[in-house]
Design a protein around this motif. Structure first.
Motif, PDB file in Angstrom:
ATOM      1  N   ALA A   1       0.834  -1.211   0.000  1.00 26.91           N
ATOM      2  CA  ALA A   1       0.000   0.000   0.000  1.00 26.91           C
ATOM      3  C   ALA A   1       0.864   1.255   0.000  1.00 26.91           C
ATOM      4  O   ALA A   1       0.549   2.236  -0.680  1.00 26.91           O
ATOM      5  N   PHE A   2       1.976   1.214   0.742  1.00 29.87           N
ATOM      6  CA  PHE A   2       2.861   2.390   0.781  1.00 29.87           C
ATOM      7  C   PHE A   2       3.464   2.658  -0.599  1.00 29.87           C
ATOM      8  O   PHE A   2       3.636   3.811  -0.999  1.00 29.87           O
ATOM      9  N   LYS A   3       3.775   1.598  -1.329  1.00 34.04           N
ATOM     10  CA  LYS A   3       4.290   1.768  -2.682  1.00 34.04           C
ATOM     11  C   LYS A   3       3.250   2.455  -3.568  1.00 34.04           C
ATOM     12  O   LYS A   3       3.581   3.326  -4.378  1.00 34.04           O
ATOM     13  N   ILE A   4       2.000   2.061  -3.411  1.00 39.02           N
ATOM     14  CA  ILE A   4       0.921   2.662  -4.194  1.00 39.02           C
ATOM     15  C   ILE A   4       0.760   4.135  -3.836  1.00 39.02           C
ATOM     16  O   ILE A   4       0.638   5.005  -4.711  1.00 39.02           O
ATOM     17  N   ILE A   5       0.759   4.425  -2.528  1.00 33.60           N
ATOM     18  CA  ILE A   5       0.620   5.814  -2.060  1.00 33.60           C
ATOM     19  C   ILE A   5       1.744   6.676  -2.627  1.00 33.60           C
ATOM     20  O   ILE A   5       1.510   7.779  -3.140  1.00 33.60           O
ATOM     21  N   HIS A   6       2.961   6.152  -2.559  1.00 36.99           N
ATOM     22  CA  HIS A   6       4.104   6.890  -3.095  1.00 36.99           C
ATOM     23  C   HIS A   6       3.975   7.055  -4.608  1.00 36.99           C
ATOM     24  O   HIS A   6       4.265   8.122  -5.157  1.00 36.99           O
ATOM     25  N   GLY A   7       3.513   6.016  -5.283  1.00 37.30           N
ATOM     26  CA  GLY A   7       3.350   6.085  -6.728  1.00 37.30           C
ATOM     27  C   GLY A   7       2.338   7.112  -7.168  1.00 37.30           C
ATOM     28  O   GLY A   7       2.398   7.598  -8.311  1.00 37.30           O
ATOM     29  N   ARG A   8       1.431   7.468  -6.272  1.00 41.40           N
ATOM     30  CA  ARG A   8       0.427   8.495  -6.580  1.00 41.40           C
ATOM     31  C   ARG A   8       0.947   9.908  -6.345  1.00 41.40           C
ATOM     32  O   ARG A   8       0.218  10.881  -6.551  1.00 41.40           O
TER      33      ARG A   8
END
Length: 238
Positions: free
Chosen positions: A180-187
């Motif tokens: 989830a943190f990877k997704i948040i950062h990717g956004r």
């Protein structure tokens, strides 16, 4: 090179007479995912608490864009776009998941897109959709951590501070959280992560700092730190 979003210079912080941080320099560039690793008593959480103005005694400068955070009170920080997920989650157990999430948007309570923000959190953590009307105190530890992170995301932060988010969670849930943190950062959200699970921290972060006894002893890309013999010996057990 990107301009610093967060620029900490010569930060010293104390609890009572005990100085915990001894002149820290740390930078998070716009769009970066930075981790701070180190032993339990190194002072990692104190850096995050200093940014959020929760440490009673500190000196040095903490600039967020053009703003010196050291001149502000703790209640001024969220409105700047800084969200802090504290160690231990600190959700409100007698409130529902929905109510906890809405509290995260308190400074944006007049925003017209709150349903969209909630939908984004529930898309990121589908389990919370199933628990939406449930009291947060009845959730599992992993689900409570999802609530804590989701509450922070309701602010639509420019900088997300994560303090030991994997502590006490089952390995499968830890992996879910880090994805989830990877997704948040990717956004596009910049992240500053304090984490005892060094292997996972260096997997998700782009750059990192090693903190020992309140002093930065190493810094570099996540790959550089992962390959550093001192980090391997002290933290990776290889």
């Amino acid at each position: 090179m990107s301009l610093p979003l967060l620029d900490i210079r010569q930060l010293k912080a104390s609890y009572g007479e005990a100085e915990v941080l001894h002149g820290i320099d740390l930078v998070v560039l716009q769009g970066e995912f930075v981790c701070i690793i180190g032993a339990n008593t190194a002072g990692k959480s104190t850096i995050l608490r200093s940014i959020s103005r929760l440490v009673p005694k500190s000196s040095g400068t903490i600039r967020f864009g053009e703003v010196d955070l050291t001149k502000l009170a703790s209640h001024d920080i969220p409105a700047l776009g800084i969200a802090h997920v504290p160690e231990g989650r600190q959700i409100f157990p007698e409130m529902t998941v929905e109510e906890n999430l809405l509290l995260g948007a308190f400074t944006a309570r007049k925003a017209t897109d709150l349903p969209v923000r909630i939908a984004d959190v529930l898309d990121l953590f589908p389990r919370l959709r199933e628990r939406y009307g449930q009291l947060a105190g009845t959730l599992s530890g992993g689900e409570q951590q999802m609530v804590a992170v989701g509450r922070a995301l309701m602010l639509r932060p420019k900088l997300l501070l994560l303090d030991e988010p994997s502590h006490g969670l089952a390995p499968k849930v830890v992996e879910e959280m880090h994805e989830a943190f990877k997704i948040i950062h990717g956004r596009g959200t910049s992240i500053l992560l304090v984490e005892q699970n060094v292997e996972l921290a260096l997997e998700v972060a782009t750059r990192g700092y090693v903190l020992e006894s309140g002093v930065v002893t190493l810094e570099g890309s996540a790959a550089e730190l992962h390959a550093n013999p001192a980090v391997v010996t002290a933290y990776l057990g290889l």
